[in-house]
Design a protein around this motif. Sequence first.
Motif, mmCIF file in Angstrom:
data_model
loop_
_atom_site.group_PDB
_atom_site.id
_atom_site.type_symbol
_atom_site.label_atom_id
_atom_site.label_comp_id
_atom_site.label_asym_id
_atom_site.label_seq_id
_atom_site.Cartn_x
_atom_site.Cartn_y
_atom_site.Cartn_z
ATOM 1 N N ALA A 2 -16.721 23.765 -1.466
ATOM 2 C CA ALA A 2 -15.703 24.130 -0.679
ATOM 3 C C ALA A 2 -16.198 25.143 0.235
ATOM 4 C CB ALA A 2 -14.414 24.849 -1.412
ATOM 5 N N ARG A 3 -15.670 25.240 1.536
ATOM 6 C CA ARG A 3 -16.203 26.182 2.500
ATOM 7 C C ARG A 3 -15.353 27.566 2.414
ATOM 8 N NH1 ARG A 3 -17.549 23.828 8.120
ATOM 9 N NH2 ARG A 3 -19.765 23.556 7.996
ATOM 10 N N ASP A 4 -16.088 28.754 2.542
ATOM 11 C CA ASP A 4 -15.382 29.946 2.698
ATOM 12 C C ASP A 4 -14.676 29.863 4.146
ATOM 13 O OD1 ASP A 4 -16.080 33.555 2.749
ATOM 14 O OD2 ASP A 4 -14.360 32.375 1.819
ATOM 15 N N SER A 5 -13.166 30.218 4.039
ATOM 16 C CA SER A 5 -12.461 30.287 5.349
ATOM 17 C C SER A 5 -12.980 31.423 6.164
ATOM 18 C CB SER A 5 -11.146 30.622 5.105
ATOM 19 O OG SER A 5 -10.860 31.686 4.560
ATOM 20 N N LYS A 6 -13.428 32.570 5.759
ATOM 21 C CA LYS A 6 -14.089 33.685 6.710
ATOM 22 C C LYS A 6 -15.424 33.067 7.244
ATOM 23 C CE LYS A 6 -11.789 37.481 4.956
ATOM 24 N NZ LYS A 6 -11.905 38.926 4.792
ATOM 25 N N LEU A 7 -16.227 32.371 6.384
ATOM 26 C CA LEU A 7 -17.545 31.888 6.960
ATOM 27 C C LEU A 7 -17.083 30.668 8.150
ATOM 28 C CD1 LEU A 7 -20.512 31.874 6.929
ATOM 29 C CD2 LEU A 7 -20.210 30.309 4.944
ATOM 30 N N ILE A 48 -8.768 39.794 13.991
ATOM 31 C CA ILE A 48 -7.604 39.444 12.974
ATOM 32 C C ILE A 48 -8.375 39.058 11.707
ATOM 33 C CG2 ILE A 48 -6.107 37.522 12.555
ATOM 34 C CD1 ILE A 48 -5.592 37.489 15.710
ATOM 35 N N GLN A 49 -9.541 38.154 11.986
ATOM 36 C CA GLN A 49 -10.043 37.812 10.494
ATOM 37 C C GLN A 49 -10.907 38.769 9.797
ATOM 38 O OE1 GLN A 49 -13.111 34.828 11.432
ATOM 39 N NE2 GLN A 49 -11.417 33.290 11.354
ATOM 40 N N ARG A 50 -11.259 40.037 10.639
ATOM 41 C CA ARG A 50 -11.917 41.100 9.965
ATOM 42 C C ARG A 50 -10.907 41.996 9.382
ATOM 43 N NH1 ARG A 50 -16.501 43.225 7.673
ATOM 44 N NH2 ARG A 50 -16.816 45.217 8.358
ATOM 45 N N PHE A 51 -10.049 42.380 10.031
ATOM 46 C CA PHE A 51 -8.975 43.658 9.353
ATOM 47 C C PHE A 51 -7.685 43.094 8.897
ATOM 48 C CE2 PHE A 51 -11.881 45.396 12.794
ATOM 49 C CZ PHE A 51 -12.215 46.325 12.022
ATOM 50 N N LEU A 52 -7.596 41.725 8.995
ATOM 51 C CA LEU A 52 -6.112 41.412 8.362
ATOM 52 C C LEU A 52 -6.506 40.265 7.147
ATOM 53 C CD1 LEU A 52 -3.934 40.814 11.250
ATOM 54 C CD2 LEU A 52 -3.882 42.555 9.893
#
Length: 52
Positions: A2-7, A48-52
Amino acid sequence: MARDSKLAGLGLVGLLFVAGAILFFFPEPATSGIGVMLIIAAVIIWVIQRFL
């Protein structure tokens, strides 16, 4: 595996940023405008990805 969604999201942000930078340097006003919009979209998605 599975891939990491942030990556995966960082790949999208990088792609948008690079495409926007390439389009920005074309001398046509339309491509420069689209390039700026892609760069802004990449920054918004990253924030959005970094701070939420």
